[in-house]
Design a protein around this motif. Structure first.
Motif, mmCIF file in Angstrom:
data_model
loop_
_atom_site.group_PDB
_atom_site.id
_atom_site.type_symbol
_atom_site.label_atom_id
_atom_site.label_comp_id
_atom_site.label_asym_id
_atom_site.label_seq_id
_atom_site.Cartn_x
_atom_site.Cartn_y
_atom_site.Cartn_z
ATOM 1 N N LEU A 148 -16.329 -4.984 -10.246
ATOM 2 C CA LEU A 148 -16.158 -3.528 -10.180
ATOM 3 C C LEU A 148 -15.546 -3.184 -8.830
ATOM 4 C CD1 LEU A 148 -16.581 -0.621 -11.169
ATOM 5 C CD2 LEU A 148 -18.944 -0.763 -10.289
ATOM 6 N N MET A 149 -14.338 -2.610 -8.839
ATOM 7 C CA MET A 149 -13.556 -2.435 -7.606
ATOM 8 C C MET A 149 -13.953 -1.161 -6.854
ATOM 9 S SD MET A 149 -9.860 -3.783 -8.993
ATOM 10 C CE MET A 149 -9.407 -4.593 -7.461
ATOM 11 N N GLY A 150 -14.195 -1.335 -5.539
ATOM 12 C CA GLY A 150 -14.369 -0.183 -4.664
ATOM 13 C C GLY A 150 -15.761 0.421 -4.636
ATOM 14 N N VAL A 199 -15.558 -0.450 1.381
ATOM 15 C CA VAL A 199 -15.436 -0.295 2.844
ATOM 16 C C VAL A 199 -16.637 0.457 3.411
ATOM 17 C CG1 VAL A 199 -12.912 -0.331 2.856
ATOM 18 C CG2 VAL A 199 -14.109 1.850 2.571
ATOM 19 N N LEU A 200 -17.470 1.020 2.534
ATOM 20 C CA LEU A 200 -18.539 1.922 2.990
ATOM 21 C C LEU A 200 -19.419 1.346 4.102
ATOM 22 C CD1 LEU A 200 -19.789 4.715 2.580
ATOM 23 C CD2 LEU A 200 -21.323 3.675 0.903
ATOM 24 N N PRO A 201 -20.009 0.140 3.934
ATOM 25 C CA PRO A 201 -20.924 -0.327 4.989
ATOM 26 C C PRO A 201 -20.241 -0.500 6.346
ATOM 27 C CG PRO A 201 -20.533 -2.068 3.371
ATOM 28 C CD PRO A 201 -19.940 -0.809 2.812
ATOM 29 N N THR A 238 -7.982 -11.133 -2.778
ATOM 30 C CA THR A 238 -7.050 -10.120 -2.251
ATOM 31 C C THR A 238 -6.742 -9.093 -3.329
ATOM 32 O OG1 THR A 238 -5.268 -11.698 -2.760
ATOM 33 C CG2 THR A 238 -5.894 -11.437 -0.452
ATOM 34 N N ASP A 239 -6.790 -7.813 -2.965
ATOM 35 C CA ASP A 239 -6.354 -6.784 -3.884
ATOM 36 C C ASP A 239 -4.826 -6.822 -3.912
ATOM 37 O OD1 ASP A 239 -7.355 -3.291 -4.485
ATOM 38 O OD2 ASP A 239 -6.332 -4.789 -5.719
ATOM 39 N N SER A 240 -4.243 -6.267 -4.983
ATOM 40 C CA SER A 240 -2.829 -6.542 -5.298
ATOM 41 C C SER A 240 -1.861 -5.516 -4.711
ATOM 42 C CB SER A 240 -2.659 -6.563 -6.823
ATOM 43 O OG SER A 240 -3.275 -5.391 -7.364
ATOM 44 N N GLN A 255 -9.112 -3.973 -15.860
ATOM 45 C CA GLN A 255 -9.217 -2.991 -16.950
ATOM 46 C C GLN A 255 -8.977 -1.590 -16.403
ATOM 47 O OE1 GLN A 255 -13.089 -1.672 -18.203
ATOM 48 N NE2 GLN A 255 -12.633 -1.977 -20.398
ATOM 49 N N GLN A 256 -8.165 -0.826 -17.128
ATOM 50 C CA GLN A 256 -7.981 0.567 -16.803
ATOM 51 C C GLN A 256 -8.403 1.406 -18.015
ATOM 52 O OE1 GLN A 256 -7.350 1.814 -13.884
ATOM 53 N NE2 GLN A 256 -6.651 -0.013 -12.770
ATOM 54 N N GLY A 257 -8.051 2.700 -18.020
ATOM 55 C CA GLY A 257 -8.438 3.533 -19.164
ATOM 56 C C GLY A 257 -9.312 4.710 -18.775
ATOM 57 N N GLU A 315 -1.719 -0.149 -11.818
ATOM 58 C CA GLU A 315 -1.615 1.237 -11.364
ATOM 59 C C GLU A 315 -2.931 1.916 -11.652
ATOM 60 O OE1 GLU A 315 -0.144 4.567 -13.150
ATOM 61 O OE2 GLU A 315 -0.103 5.437 -11.145
ATOM 62 N N CYS A 316 -3.504 2.551 -10.617
ATOM 63 C CA CYS A 316 -4.777 3.241 -10.801
ATOM 64 C C CYS A 316 -4.486 4.737 -10.714
ATOM 65 C CB CYS A 316 -5.748 2.820 -9.700
ATOM 66 S SG CYS A 316 -7.265 3.784 -9.688
ATOM 67 N N PRO A 317 -4.527 5.456 -11.851
ATOM 68 C CA PRO A 317 -4.151 6.877 -11.843
ATOM 69 C C PRO A 317 -5.125 7.707 -11.014
ATOM 70 C CG PRO A 317 -5.071 6.268 -13.979
ATOM 71 C CD PRO A 317 -4.956 5.012 -13.179
HETATM 72 N N1 LIG Z 1 -5.989 -2.948 -7.762
HETATM 73 C C1 LIG Z 1 -6.922 -1.976 -7.817
HETATM 74 N N2 LIG Z 1 -7.700 -1.733 -6.726
HETATM 75 C C2 LIG Z 1 -8.621 -0.734 -6.764
HETATM 76 C C3 LIG Z 1 -9.372 -0.447 -5.606
HETATM 77 C C4 LIG Z 1 -10.294 0.597 -5.640
HETATM 78 N N3 LIG Z 1 -11.093 1.119 -4.655
HETATM 79 C C5 LIG Z 1 -11.724 2.159 -5.244
HETATM 80 N N4 LIG Z 1 -12.561 2.986 -4.630
HETATM 81 C C6 LIG Z 1 -12.824 2.919 -3.196
HETATM 82 C C7 LIG Z 1 -13.354 4.300 -2.887
HETATM 83 C C8 LIG Z 1 -13.866 4.412 -1.496
HETATM 84 C C9 LIG Z 1 -12.992 4.758 -0.463
HETATM 85 C C10 LIG Z 1 -13.494 4.924 0.833
HETATM 86 C C11 LIG Z 1 -14.868 4.753 1.095
HETATM 87 C C12 LIG Z 1 -15.391 4.918 2.475
HETATM 88 C C13 LIG Z 1 -16.286 6.141 2.636
HETATM 89 O O1 LIG Z 1 -15.565 7.294 2.375
HETATM 90 C C14 LIG Z 1 -15.727 4.408 0.039
HETATM 91 C C15 LIG Z 1 -15.220 4.237 -1.259
HETATM 92 N N5 LIG Z 1 -11.405 2.284 -6.560
HETATM 93 C C16 LIG Z 1 -10.487 1.342 -6.829
HETATM 94 C C17 LIG Z 1 -9.762 1.055 -7.992
HETATM 95 C C18 LIG Z 1 -8.809 0.023 -7.947
HETATM 96 C C19 LIG Z 1 -7.991 -0.282 -9.099
HETATM 97 O O2 LIG Z 1 -8.086 0.349 -10.177
HETATM 98 N N6 LIG Z 1 -7.063 -1.266 -8.983
#
Ligand SMILES: Nc1nc2cc3nc(NCCc4ccc(CCO)cc4)[nH]c3cc2c(=O)[nH]1
Length: 373
Positions: A246-248, A269-271, A92-94, A189-191, A148-150
């Motif tokens: 690697l998230m997302g 979520v892309l597929p 689960t994401d936070s 990890q952030q940065g 926190e993801c800036p």
């Molecule tokens: N807790 C936490 N969760 C995250 C989830 C993330 N998800 C992403 N990117 C998803 C980007 C993304 C969004 C939508 C689609 C569908 C097509 O448009 C594809 C990719 N980056 C992310 C960074 C973090 C992060 O630093 N911390």
């Protein structure tokens, strides 16, 4: 089934790695792709269909489930696995990332984030402690630190301050998580795209100590070149004997490039989302099924694909049901896309295990069209 959580690296090929994560709810073969089940469902898919695509684990979201139906209700009903009829591992994401990308009227302080629900405007608060409590109520097997993801663009000062806040929240997350055998807590990890800040973040996380380490703050619009630039060094900053997530991410070529640089787990979520918009991913490139050129085409999406959509239906049929907005359209295109993403993962796992990843990667890129086919 193992009573504890553990990670075994079984092969490396260059920076690419393959291995197995053992959990009480089953094994996760890495490199792994996690389908996203945001609101306790992988949209348009039955859980048994998600499993049939080859997924070992799926992702849930603290943010969405805390708002609806609430974590307390899911706990009363036996936890998220029972609730959604998926008995294998769940990560689960936070919530932090989703709050910043979805909620309204957000207020960020050292304590945490207060915000209004994008569903009904009700007021909510997330802190590292509350996020850990929610993920425990859900019963998730892999819990993510509250971070926190800036948003981009962000200058170095903002990225540094945000990363240091996330590291303080990582310590509070670890404290609140406690000692939970069989459950894992991953640091994030952030940065941004700044190597020194990434190094500072990795050192802070190592000092706290986690069961796995995520690379956050990417796939936020920086583009593939900048993301790969970070992935050229960030995975190596993290403990070699723990999973790297690697998230997302991402598109098929993002995923292959990330695995080539040492990433073990990804989610996107892309597929599923693009399946619902009529975009199919294939070995030869993407097919936009709503395009008129598919209206009379008797061929499957992908002649070499063994998924139910490609075995039993023509492009013409998929074009028709998409145009008619029939529910089966989302079902078939999502199933195909998730099946294809898992085919990529299975191909890479085998190639790494057999020491032929470079050849596999070259074959993956050969014959792929840039645009729609
Ligand atoms: N807790 C936490 N969760 C995250 C989830 C993330 N998800 C992403 N990117 C998803 C980007 C993304 C969004 C939508 C689609 C569908 C097509 O448009 C594809 C990719 N980056 C992310 C960074 C973090 C992060 O630093 N911390």
């Amino acid at each position: 089934m193992s009573a504890a959580f553990s990670f075994a690296l079984t092969a490396t090929d260059g920076a690419a790695r393959s291995g197995v994560i053992s959990t009480p709810r089953g094994e996760i073969r890495t490199p792994a792709f996690m389908p996203v089940g945001t609101a306790a469902t992988v949209k348009a898919m039955m859980p048994e269909s998600v499993r049939a695509t080859g997924a070992d684990i799926l992702l849930g979201n603290t943010y969405h489930l805390m708002l609806r139906p609430t974590a307390e209700r899911i706990a009363r009903l036996g936890g998220l696995h029972r609730f959604m009829n998926w008995e294998r591992p769940i990560l689960t994401d936070s919530g932090g990332f989703q709050v910043m990308s979805l909620a309204e009227l957000r207020k960020l302080t050292e304590e945490g984030v207060t915000f209004r629900s994008h569903i009904d405007g009700s007021r909510h608060r997330l802190t590292p402690e509350r996020s850990m409590e929610i993920q425990k109520l859900l019963g998730s097997d892999i819990v993510m630190c509250f971070d926190e993801c800036p948003a981009l663009p962000a200058d170095d000062k903002r990225v540094a301050e945000s990363m240091r806040l996330s590291m303080r929240w990582a310590a509070r997350s670890k404290e609140a998580f406690g000692d939970r055998p069989g459950h894992a807590l991953f640091g994030i990890q952030q940065g941004g795209v700044t190597q020194e800040l990434r190094a500072e973040s990795a050192e802070a996380l190592r000092a706290i100590g986690f069961d796995g380490y995520a690379i956050g703050g990417l796939a936020v619009g920086e583009g593939q070149e900048a993301m790969f630039g970070v992935l050229d060094y960030a995975p190596g900053m993290l403990p070699e004997d723990k999973p790297r997530y690697l998230m997302g991410v991402g598109k098929p070529d993002d995923i292959v490039g990330a695995v080539a640089r040492g990433v073990d787990m990804m989610d996107c979520v892309l597929p599923s989302r693009s399946g619902r918009t009529g975009q199919a991913f294939t070995r030869r490139g993407t097919v936009n099924i709503k395009n008129a050129r598919h209206a009379n085409d008797p061929r499957p999406l992908d002649e070499d694909c063994t998924c139910p959509a490609c075995r039993n239906y023509s492009r013409a049929y998929l074009h028709h049901v998409f145009r008619a907005q029939e529910i089966i359209s989302s079902m078939l295109l999502t199933w195909h896309n998730l099946h294809y993403f898992q085919e990529i993962m299975g191909g890479m796992r085998a190639a790494i295990a057999e020491g032929r990843f470079a050849a596999w990667q070259a074959a993956f890129h050969a014959g792929r069209a840039e645009g729609d086919i």
